[in-house]
Design a protein around this motif. Structure first.
Motif, PDB file in Angstrom:
ATOM      1  N   GLU A 441       0.832  -1.208   0.000  1.00 21.43           N
ATOM      2  CA  GLU A 441       0.000   0.000   0.000  1.00 21.43           C
ATOM      3  C   GLU A 441       0.868   1.260   0.000  1.00 21.43           C
ATOM      4  O   GLU A 441       0.606   2.204  -0.748  1.00 21.43           O
ATOM      5  N   ILE A 442       1.909   1.270   0.831  1.00 22.57           N
ATOM      6  CA  ILE A 442       2.804   2.431   0.889  1.00 22.57           C
ATOM      7  C   ILE A 442       3.530   2.618  -0.434  1.00 22.57           C
ATOM      8  O   ILE A 442       3.655   3.735  -0.940  1.00 22.57           O
ATOM      9  N   TRP A 443       4.007   1.518  -1.003  1.00 21.61           N
ATOM     10  CA  TRP A 443       4.732   1.619  -2.271  1.00 21.61           C
ATOM     11  C   TRP A 443       3.826   2.135  -3.379  1.00 21.61           C
ATOM     12  O   TRP A 443       4.226   2.974  -4.184  1.00 21.61           O
ATOM     13  N   GLU A 444       2.631   1.621  -3.446  1.00 18.17           N
ATOM     14  CA  GLU A 444       1.716   2.062  -4.502  1.00 18.17           C
ATOM     15  C   GLU A 444       1.392   3.544  -4.338  1.00 18.17           C
ATOM     16  O   GLU A 444       1.308   4.298  -5.318  1.00 18.17           O
ATOM     17  N   LYS A 445       1.231   3.983  -3.112  1.00 16.82           N
ATOM     18  CA  LYS A 445       0.950   5.393  -2.849  1.00 16.82           C
ATOM     19  C   LYS A 445       2.118   6.267  -3.301  1.00 16.82           C
ATOM     20  O   LYS A 445       1.925   7.296  -3.971  1.00 16.82           O
ATOM     21  N   ALA A 446       3.341   5.859  -2.953  1.00 18.26           N
ATOM     22  CA  ALA A 446       4.517   6.643  -3.317  1.00 18.26           C
ATOM     23  C   ALA A 446       4.710   6.680  -4.829  1.00 18.26           C
ATOM     24  O   ALA A 446       5.007   7.735  -5.411  1.00 18.26           O
ATOM     25  N   GLN A 447       4.544   5.528  -5.485  1.00 16.24           N
ATOM     26  CA  GLN A 447       4.714   5.473  -6.938  1.00 16.24           C
ATOM     27  C   GLN A 447       3.678   6.332  -7.647  1.00 16.24           C
ATOM     28  O   GLN A 447       3.990   7.035  -8.618  1.00 16.24           O
ATOM     29  N   SER A 448       2.434   6.307  -7.157  1.00 14.89           N
ATOM     30  CA  SER A 448       1.386   7.088  -7.808  1.00 14.89           C
ATOM     31  C   SER A 448       1.638   8.580  -7.647  1.00 14.89           C
ATOM     32  O   SER A 448       1.324   9.370  -8.547  1.00 14.89           O
ATOM     33  N   GLN A 449       2.235   8.997  -6.523  1.00 14.95           N
ATOM     34  CA  GLN A 449       2.503  10.417  -6.331  1.00 14.95           C
ATOM     35  C   GLN A 449       3.626  10.899  -7.248  1.00 14.95           C
ATOM     36  O   GLN A 449       3.555  12.002  -7.795  1.00 14.95           O
ATOM     37  N   LEU A 450       4.664  10.101  -7.412  1.00 18.32           N
ATOM     38  CA  LEU A 450       5.723  10.490  -8.353  1.00 18.32           C
ATOM     39  C   LEU A 450       5.183  10.521  -9.780  1.00 18.32           C
ATOM     40  O   LEU A 450       5.508  11.421 -10.562  1.00 18.32           O
ATOM     41  N   ARG A 451       4.362   9.531 -10.110  1.00 23.20           N
ATOM     42  CA  ARG A 451       3.760   9.510 -11.450  1.00 23.20           C
ATOM     43  C   ARG A 451       2.880  10.738 -11.662  1.00 23.20           C
ATOM     44  O   ARG A 451       2.869  11.341 -12.748  1.00 23.20           O
ATOM     45  N   SER A 452       2.172  11.153 -10.632  1.00 19.23           N
ATOM     46  CA  SER A 452       1.301  12.323 -10.725  1.00 19.23           C
ATOM     47  C   SER A 452       2.104  13.587 -11.020  1.00 19.23           C
ATOM     48  O   SER A 452       1.688  14.426 -11.825  1.00 19.23           O
ATOM     49  N   VAL A 453       3.269  13.723 -10.382  1.00 19.57           N
ATOM     50  CA  VAL A 453       4.124  14.887 -10.645  1.00 19.57           C
ATOM     51  C   VAL A 453       4.568  14.905 -12.101  1.00 19.57           C
ATOM     52  O   VAL A 453       4.501  15.939 -12.781  1.00 19.57           O
ATOM     53  N   LEU A 454       5.031  13.765 -12.584  1.00 23.47           N
ATOM     54  CA  LEU A 454       5.514  13.685 -13.967  1.00 23.47           C
ATOM     55  C   LEU A 454       4.411  14.027 -14.956  1.00 23.47           C
ATOM     56  O   LEU A 454       4.634  14.754 -15.934  1.00 23.47           O
ATOM     57  N   GLU A 455       3.236  13.510 -14.711  1.00 18.97           N
ATOM     58  CA  GLU A 455       2.143  13.728 -15.652  1.00 18.97           C
ATOM     59  C   GLU A 455       1.562  15.132 -15.523  1.00 18.97           C
ATOM     60  O   GLU A 455       1.144  15.731 -16.519  1.00 18.97           O
ATOM     61  N   HIS A 456       1.556  15.679 -14.318  1.00 19.77           N
ATOM     62  CA  HIS A 456       1.081  17.051 -14.132  1.00 19.77           C
ATOM     63  C   HIS A 456       1.973  18.037 -14.881  1.00 19.77           C
ATOM     64  O   HIS A 456       1.504  19.044 -15.410  1.00 19.77           O
ATOM     65  N   ARG A 457       3.290  17.728 -14.934  1.00 18.54           N
ATOM     66  CA  ARG A 457       4.232  18.603 -15.636  1.00 18.54           C
ATOM     67  C   ARG A 457       4.346  18.261 -17.119  1.00 18.54           C
ATOM     68  O   ARG A 457       5.140  18.869 -17.838  1.00 18.54           O
ATOM     69  N   ASN A 458       3.580  17.271 -17.571  1.00 20.91           N
ATOM     70  CA  ASN A 458       3.637  16.817 -18.971  1.00 20.91           C
ATOM     71  C   ASN A 458       5.048  16.402 -19.374  1.00 20.91           C
ATOM     72  O   ASN A 458       5.518  16.695 -20.477  1.00 20.91           O
ATOM     73  N   LEU A 459       5.733  15.706 -18.461  1.00 22.63           N
ATOM     74  CA  LEU A 459       7.097  15.257 -18.710  1.00 22.63           C
ATOM     75  C   LEU A 459       7.080  13.851 -19.300  1.00 22.63           C
ATOM     76  O   LEU A 459       6.345  12.974 -18.827  1.00 22.63           O
ATOM     77  N   GLU A 460       7.884  13.629 -20.304  1.00 25.02           N
ATOM     78  CA  GLU A 460       8.004  12.297 -20.887  1.00 25.02           C
ATOM     79  C   GLU A 460       8.892  11.442 -19.988  1.00 25.02           C
ATOM     80  O   GLU A 460       9.931  11.902 -19.511  1.00 25.02           O
ATOM     81  N   TYR A 461       8.473  10.199 -19.772  1.00 25.66           N
ATOM     82  CA  TYR A 461       9.271   9.326 -18.914  1.00 25.66           C
ATOM     83  C   TYR A 461       9.027   7.872 -19.271  1.00 25.66           C
ATOM     84  O   TYR A 461       7.978   7.510 -19.809  1.00 25.66           O
ATOM     85  N   ASP A 462      10.033   7.042 -18.980  1.00 24.48           N
ATOM     86  CA  ASP A 462       9.895   5.601 -19.089  1.00 24.48           C
ATOM     87  C   ASP A 462       9.616   5.033 -17.704  1.00 24.48           C
ATOM     88  O   ASP A 462       9.798   5.714 -16.684  1.00 24.48           O
ATOM     89  N   VAL A 463       9.191   3.786 -17.662  1.00 23.03           N
ATOM     90  CA  VAL A 463       9.008   3.089 -16.390  1.00 23.03           C
ATOM     91  C   VAL A 463      10.052   1.980 -16.312  1.00 23.03           C
ATOM     92  O   VAL A 463      10.166   1.146 -17.211  1.00 23.03           O
ATOM     93  N   GLU A 464      10.848   2.016 -15.244  1.00 21.22           N
ATOM     94  CA  GLU A 464      11.869   0.989 -15.011  1.00 21.22           C
ATOM     95  C   GLU A 464      11.395   0.106 -13.868  1.00 21.22           C
ATOM     96  O   GLU A 464      11.563   0.435 -12.696  1.00 21.22           O
ATOM     97  N   GLU A 465      10.758  -1.001 -14.241  1.00 19.95           N
ATOM     98  CA  GLU A 465      10.174  -1.888 -13.236  1.00 19.95           C
ATOM     99  C   GLU A 465      11.270  -2.502 -12.367  1.00 19.95           C
ATOM    100  O   GLU A 465      12.259  -3.022 -12.866  1.00 19.95           O
ATOM    101  N   GLY A 466      11.091  -2.386 -11.056  1.00 19.93           N
ATOM    102  CA  GLY A 466      12.001  -3.043 -10.127  1.00 19.93           C
ATOM    103  C   GLY A 466      13.318  -2.345  -9.896  1.00 19.93           C
ATOM    104  O   GLY A 466      14.208  -2.913  -9.260  1.00 19.93           O
ATOM    105  N   ASP A 467      13.486  -1.104 -10.373  1.00 24.32           N
ATOM    106  CA  ASP A 467      14.758  -0.402 -10.239  1.00 24.32           C
ATOM    107  C   ASP A 467      14.744   0.657  -9.145  1.00 24.32           C
ATOM    108  O   ASP A 467      15.667   1.468  -9.044  1.00 24.32           O
ATOM    109  N   GLY A 468      13.695   0.686  -8.306  1.00 23.82           N
ATOM    110  CA  GLY A 468      13.646   1.661  -7.229  1.00 23.82           C
ATOM    111  C   GLY A 468      14.650   1.345  -6.134  1.00 23.82           C
ATOM    112  O   GLY A 468      15.300   0.289  -6.133  1.00 23.82           O
ATOM    113  N   ALA A 469      14.816   2.281  -5.191  1.00 21.14           N
ATOM    114  CA  ALA A 469      15.633   2.026  -4.008  1.00 21.14           C
ATOM    115  C   ALA A 469      14.875   1.075  -3.087  1.00 21.14           C
ATOM    116  O   ALA A 469      13.655   0.935  -3.187  1.00 21.14           O
ATOM    117  N   PHE A 470      15.571   0.420  -2.149  1.00 21.66           N
ATOM    118  CA  PHE A 470      14.883  -0.566  -1.314  1.00 21.66           C
ATOM    119  C   PHE A 470      13.846   0.082  -0.407  1.00 21.66           C
ATOM    120  O   PHE A 470      12.948  -0.587   0.096  1.00 21.66           O
TER     121      PHE A 470
END
Length: 651
Positions: A441-470
């Protein structure tokens, strides 16, 4: 199992999900190639390999229910990787033909080519031409590359004289299971694939170098012989790559660092532990000053933490359980200590040491913090991979509702840095890795907030599955240098876990305790890697504001030495030297050029008589009768505006 649970299997159908989100229903047991033919006969014929849930697999690999399926065809990056894998097999086959009973280890493709590791093989660089010639003979023979499934028991018999392959086999499957071999001509190898149809489909091949590598990257294991090579679809692509490689060698930061006296890494002081010489430290101080100004403008307070902590801290932060293998750990009396691999636990401890109100938030800490990570010796390389490095670190403790604003501000700071150096960059959202802490639940919340920033700024980005910090997801920035190479650099990371582990809190407007969120960020990534990249990006020709020596005054003769020093005093706000050696002007000019000094001021009898100077830049452009005040004003502007190259003679 109930009848309803077994129904999909008895129906003999599975469903795969295609890249556009549509679903394809195929017979159970259908291979990747079968699925491609179901989509269309042309695609089926062109199929080289496939991806199942992101994993590159052979086209003969069976698909499975609900798998995300991507078909790999010729001309894609993945198909080039498949071909390079087959080239690695050609290398091993050639080596076995030419040398007596070498022991085979592994031979994977890489981003730039391939390699194969061998034991009991005595070769050097002079042998590469012969091995390469034998590889070309194998390609010309156009052997069919055949895939075969065999039992573990049969595989053990085939690999009886290959101890490293047997070790891999023991990890791949249990008795009674099947493994795959690939064969070409008289040669075969235990391998999951995928590969091209025949050796004749392997394009232009070049062997590059020989190096040592520990088996499985472990220094306790035997040192093996690694042969590196590359392969491309045709000779023109290979030639272009070799030209880029040659240019990269000319730009190698270790070579330029030695020429410019920037840094050294010495056996007597230890591997992966760089020593910065005065010119190199001058550049680092300018880089530090630049980000310190950005941090000051953004409201950061500087802190300092020691190089070593008791491991109690690392247990609390989660580093011990997730990062122990990368840490230097030692005992002092009855206590265990560890050199810090990251600065964040120290910053969390500082925050924890006092009480905070919502009126204080956000709290922003910054530190140019030295950290230590125990990389394998064979992976150490100049400044790009070291044991000791410095992060321009920052940690923010924010109220949950302030997350997006603070992340956006950090992104603005990072883009300011990258644009100052004229670096093209790409962004990626890195998600939860397999080894991590915290709830879904915490991870999904954090990921969605970062995604929201990127999309709010209309920034192009890739998704790197499994490459986050621990401890949390992150937005990573990768930038491109002058010859098109890509480097990992700045990052901003969102962390709900460490505040929980440290029991961090602040008193909210409701007079209740609340948990802050922690944001980790670095504007360069690390000084070492960023410095390395800048050396190679600029080929040592640093912009004026970074150059260790900015101006050199060249007197034409000894009779002009006094005027040369008076001129140098006019530029005392810059890093200026007078070349007072007993040498010709031509040699002084050549020395200044070789030392990559942005500007040379030349003074002789005419300049001394007229009270002016001649100016020459490192592009060998020159202007006479230059007014001293006018040139000083130009230097101030070029330095303060951080232009990327000297431009006085190009205005």
């Amino acid at each position: 199992m109930s009848e309803s649970e077994s129904e999909p299997e008895s129906a003999g159908q599975i469903t795969v999900v295609l890249p556009d989100g549509s679903e394809l229903e195929v017979d159970a047991g259908a291979t990747v190639e079968d699925c491609a033919y179901e989509i269309g006969p042309g695609l089926g014929r062109d199929t080289v390999a496939g991806k199942l849930d992101g994993d590159l697999v052979a086209k003969e690999e069976p698909a499975y229910d609900d798998a995300a399926l991507e078909i790999i065809t010729e001309g894609s990056d993945e198909s080039l990787r498949v071909m390079r894998h087959s080239a690695a097999h050609c290398l091993a086959q050639a080596v076995e033909r030419l040398y007596d009973e070498p022991k085979l280890a592994i031979g994977p493709p890489t981003d730039d080519g391939f390699y194969y590791d061998f034991d009991d093989l005595d070769v050097d660089e002079s042998d590469l031409a012969e091995i390469e010639s034998e590889m070309e003979a194998i390609v010309d023979a156009d052997y069919e590359i055949e895939r075969e499934e065999v039992s573990v028991e049969e595989a053990e018999e085939r690999l009886a004289d290959q101890p490293y392959k047997l070790e891999l086999l023991s990890e791949l499957a249990e008795e009674g299971e099947q493994v795959t071999f690939y064969s070409q001509g008289e040669w075969e190898d235990l391998c999951a694939g995928p590969h091209v149809e025949s050796t004749g489909e392997i394009g232009a091949v070049k062997l590059l170098e020989i190096a040592g590598a520990y088996w499985r990257g472990d220094e306790e294991n035997p040192m093996q012989t690694r042969i590196y090579g590359t392969a491309f679809e045709d000779e023109s692509d290979l030639e272009a790559y070799l030209q880029r490689l040659e240019e990269a060698e000319e730009r190698d930061h270790r070579k330029i660092g030695n020429e410019m006296n920037l840094f050294s890494i010495q056996d007597v002081t230890g591997p992966g532990l760089p020593l910065y010489h005065p010119p190199g430290k001058t550049i680092l101080r300018e880089l530090e000053s630049f980000v310190e100004d950005l941090n000051e403008d953004a409201g950061y307070d500087y802190v300092e933490t020691p190089h070593v902590f008791k491991t109690d801290l690392w247990h609390r932060s989660g580093h011990y359980e997730n990062y122990e293998d990368d840490m230097f750990i030692f005992d002092v009396g009855d206590d265990e200590f560890g050199l810090k691999p990251m600065n964040c636990p120290g910053h969390a401890a500082i925050f924890q040491d006092q009480s905070w109100s919502y009126r204080d938030m956000p709290i922003r800490y910054a530190e140019n913090g030295k950290v230590y990570r125990k990389e394998q010796r064979g992976e150490l390389s100049g400044l790009s991979r070291v044991w000791a490095f410095t992060i321009d670190d920052g940690h923010l403790f924010v109220e949950p509702e302030g997350i997006e604003h603070e992340v956006e501000t950090v992104i603005d700071m990072i883009t300011d840095v990258l644009e100052t150096f004229d670096l093209e960059y790409e962004m990626a959202l890195a998600t939860r890795p397999e080894k991590s802490v915290g709830s879904d639940e915490i991870w999904e919340k954090a990921q969605s907030q970062l995604r929201s920033v990127l999309e709010h700024r209309n920034l192009e980005y890739d998704v790197e599955e499994g490459d986050g910090a621990f401890y949390g997801p992150k937005i990573d920035f990768a930038f491109e240098d002058a010859i098109g190479r890509h480097w990992d650099g700045p990052t901003v990371q969102l962390d709900f876990n460490m505040p929980e582990r440290f029991d961090l809190s602040y008193v909210g407007e409701d007079n209740e305790e609340h948990r802050p969120v922690m944001i980790h960020r670095a504007l360069y990534g690390s000084y070492e890697r960023f410095f390395m990249m800048l050396i190679e990006h600029y080929e040592g020709n640093f912009p004026l504001w970074l150059a260790p020596e900015q101006v050199r005054v060249l007197p034409i003769s000894d009779s002009n030495l006094g005027y040369a020093h008076r001129v140098a005093n006019e530029f005392d706000e810059f890093r200026v030297e007078v070349d007072d050696r007993d040498s010709t002007l031509e040699r002084k000019i050549r020395a200044a050029h070789d030392d990559r000094v942005p500007y040379q001021i030349i003074v002789g009898d005419n300049e001394e008589e007229d009270g002016n100077i001649s100016v020459r830049d490192r592009f060998e452009d020159q202007e006479y009768d230059v007014d001293i005040d006018a040139f000083r004003a130009h230097l101030e502007g070029e330095r303060d505006e951080k232009r990327t190259e000297p431009d006085f003679l190009r205005d």
